[in-house]
Motif scaffolding. Structure first.
Motif, mmCIF file in Angstrom:
data_model
loop_
_atom_site.group_PDB
_atom_site.id
_atom_site.type_symbol
_atom_site.label_atom_id
_atom_site.label_comp_id
_atom_site.label_asym_id
_atom_site.label_seq_id
_atom_site.Cartn_x
_atom_site.Cartn_y
_atom_site.Cartn_z
ATOM 1 N N ALA A 1 -19.864 -26.220 -65.081
ATOM 2 C CA ALA A 1 -20.607 -27.393 -65.107
ATOM 3 C C ALA A 1 -21.852 -27.473 -65.339
ATOM 4 O O ALA A 1 -22.624 -26.517 -65.005
ATOM 5 C CB ALA A 1 -20.175 -28.196 -63.930
ATOM 6 N N GLU A 2 -22.610 -28.433 -65.973
ATOM 7 C CA GLU A 2 -23.998 -28.538 -66.124
ATOM 8 C C GLU A 2 -24.714 -29.588 -65.570
ATOM 9 O O GLU A 2 -25.768 -29.627 -65.575
ATOM 10 C CB GLU A 2 -24.188 -28.779 -67.864
ATOM 11 N N ASP A 3 -24.039 -30.493 -64.673
ATOM 12 C CA ASP A 3 -24.556 -31.494 -64.005
ATOM 13 C C ASP A 3 -23.628 -31.608 -62.515
ATOM 14 O O ASP A 3 -22.766 -31.236 -62.688
ATOM 15 C CB ASP A 3 -24.571 -32.785 -64.720
ATOM 16 N N ARG A 4 -24.265 -32.869 -61.873
ATOM 17 C CA ARG A 4 -23.703 -32.865 -60.460
ATOM 18 C C ARG A 4 -22.385 -33.557 -60.604
ATOM 19 O O ARG A 4 -21.203 -33.434 -60.222
ATOM 20 C CB ARG A 4 -24.483 -33.961 -59.780
ATOM 21 N N THR A 5 -22.220 -34.440 -61.806
ATOM 22 C CA THR A 5 -20.858 -35.443 -61.972
ATOM 23 C C THR A 5 -19.897 -34.543 -62.351
ATOM 24 O O THR A 5 -18.757 -34.620 -61.740
ATOM 25 C CB THR A 5 -21.368 -36.515 -62.976
ATOM 26 N N SER A 6 -19.950 -33.726 -63.181
ATOM 27 C CA SER A 6 -18.979 -32.753 -63.990
ATOM 28 C C SER A 6 -18.562 -31.740 -62.718
ATOM 29 O O SER A 6 -17.613 -31.288 -62.469
ATOM 30 C CB SER A 6 -19.282 -32.044 -65.111
ATOM 31 N N ALA A 7 -19.608 -31.158 -61.838
ATOM 32 C CA ALA A 7 -19.120 -30.361 -60.839
ATOM 33 C C ALA A 7 -18.496 -31.008 -59.796
ATOM 34 O O ALA A 7 -17.377 -30.201 -59.364
ATOM 35 C CB ALA A 7 -20.498 -29.840 -60.253
ATOM 36 N N LEU A 8 -18.554 -32.083 -59.422
ATOM 37 C CA LEU A 8 -18.006 -32.776 -58.583
ATOM 38 C C LEU A 8 -16.505 -33.026 -59.086
ATOM 39 O O LEU A 8 -15.534 -33.002 -58.010
ATOM 40 C CB LEU A 8 -18.493 -34.141 -58.087
ATOM 41 N N ARG A 9 -16.426 -33.285 -60.221
ATOM 42 C CA ARG A 9 -14.913 -33.538 -60.651
ATOM 43 C C ARG A 9 -14.196 -32.030 -60.636
ATOM 44 O O ARG A 9 -12.960 -32.227 -60.247
ATOM 45 C CB ARG A 9 -15.197 -33.830 -62.170
#
Length: 456
Positions: free
Chosen positions: A356-364
């Protein structure tokens, strides 16, 4: 107790609050009703979300408030605890440190601009002269340009070392062997009246480090020590083991440093030499290199008695082959170069690697179980690493977390809530440092696997 500005709690032998003043509840950010019924102060603090800081008695909340506890025992048993709000003072200290960092950056920028301006002026002037210079003058002008370039190359190298961004080629090195190998070179570089004593412990001390850079760092420290000695004196270069660390120590009988000089000794471009010959980059370079190699540096100095510089490096013990299969690993990194490096390091021990490259995709990605999350502290200019590690460790009890950064803070806010499940690493990552960290985080799993293999 009403006139005391701090929060006050009188504790029993068992740590229960038997009396308190009205300021205690506001300072702890709790409902005053929670102090009824003689609760234990430690439980009240924990329930309110306070986390222990690095210094004894220091507490902090994730939302920012900070407090200090001072405890004094009572003659008949129990204790008196004073709770003071340290938020504003800590904020002022943080602002002061920020101002100091900005001032240091301004100093570095000014010095670098000055040095490179001289270099570029030399190159520009020579190029201008070459347009009209006769053939017999071309070669000296080219040589002057080459000399200017030679001046700029080590300058940039030392700045990269201080910034911990230089290119290193780490290899397995036995420290006593390396030190013995450069003893003659160090001795030749010192004046005849300066005695060099080599004191290496028996046995091997393997470390993973760039051997050429380490030799340069040791030579640099010994030359500094020799220049600090007026007349006859002694330099002792020793190598010792301290638990899982290797210690390199350069001690001299020179003039030493005052506390004011010592406070700035590792700043780039700072020099205390009265003759103006120092560049001020020697110790800064050593500091950057040793920190980039996963170690640390400490200086102790007393005026008129001498200086001791200690370098510590982690011993090369952990091997990637010791690691269990980690299952699903989530890597969160916004820098393409660092992301590629981390992918190459993590892949051998991973069954499935998510990126992931950002918080949103990481939380997903964290909607499904992960065994390990490796996240950069800062993503796209925002500090997100702690939040992502918190989310992974809270949602998945078997998960572990590693937060990485080129500028790690002194305080790790999640260690108290997740003991043994989170670690921090300085960039750039290396295979040995990452492997040792993962071995430590998954120690219990490795031990269980070892027991299972041996049928115990």
């Amino acid at each position: 107790m009403a006139g005391i500005s701090d929060g006050v709690a009188i504790l029993s032998d068992q740590g229960q609050i038997v009396a308190h003043n009205q300021r205690l509840a506001p300072f702890l950010r709790i409902d005053p009703a929670r102090l009824a019924g003689r609760p234990r102060l430690a439980e009240v603090i924990a329930e309110a979300g306070w986390q222990a800081g690095e210094a004894p008695g220091c507490l902090s909340l994730p939302s920012g408030p900070q407090a200090e506890l001072r405890e004094s025992p009572l003659p008949g048993g129990g204790a008196v605890v004073l709770v003071s709000d340290a938020t504003e003072r800590r904020q002022m200290e943080d602002r002061l440190r920020q101002i100091q960092r900005i001032e240091a950056l301004g100093k570095v920028s000014g010095e670098v601009a000055h040095d490179f301006d001289n270099i570029l002026s030399t190159i520009s002037g020579c190029l201008h002269l070459m347009d009209s210079a006769p053939p017999d003058r071309q070669a000296p002008l080219r040589q002057t340009i080459a000399s200017a370039v030679d001046l700029g190359t080590p300058l940039t190298g030392r700045l990269l070392a201080f910034a911990r961004r230089q290119h290193l080629e780490p290899d397995s090195v036995d420290l006593p062997t390396l030190v013995d190998g450069i003893a003659d070179l160090v001795g030749f570089a010192l004046r005849d009246e300066v005695e060099l004593v080599i004191d290496c412990c028996p046995g091997q001390l393997p470390v993973l480090v760039d051997p050429g850079q380490l030799e340069s760092a040791i030579l640099n420290l010994c030359l500094n020590a020799g220049q600090a000695i007026e007349g006859a004196g002694r330099i002792t270069l020793s190598v010792r083991r301290e638990r899982d660390l290797a210690r390199i120590e350069v001690a001299d009988t020179g003039t030493g440093m005052t506390p004011e000089v010592l406070a700035h000794a590792m700043e780039p471009f700072f020099t205390a030499r009265a003759d103006g010959t120092g560049t001020g980059l020697g110790l800064a370079m050593v500091y950057g290199f040793i920190r980039q190699s996963g170690g640390d540096i400490d200086i102790v100095s007393t005026p008129a008695k001498g200086t001791i510089v200690r370098l510590v490096l982690p011993l090369q013990q952990a091997k990637a082959s010791m690691l269990p299969r980690l299952g699903t690993v989530l890597l969160v990194e916004d820098d393409p170069s660092d992301r590629n490096t981390s992918l190459a390091l993590l892949a051998p021990a991973t069954d499935r690697l998510l990126v992931a490259e950002d918080r949103t995709s990481a939380l997903r990605h964290l909607a499904e179980p992960v065994g390990l999350i490796v996240t950069d502290l800062t993503l796209h200019g925002q500090i997100e690493g702690w939040r992502l590690a918190d989310a992974a460790l809270t949602r998945w009890p078997d998960a572990r977390a590693i937060v990485v950064s080129g500028h790690l803070p002194n305080v790790q806010p999640l260690s108290a809530r997740f003991p043994g499940r989170i670690a921090t690493l300085a960039k750039p990552l290396t295979q040995d440092l990452l492997s040792r960290t993962m071995v430590e985080l998954f120690k219990s799993r490795i031990e269980n696997a070892t027991i299972a293999r041996h049928g115990l």
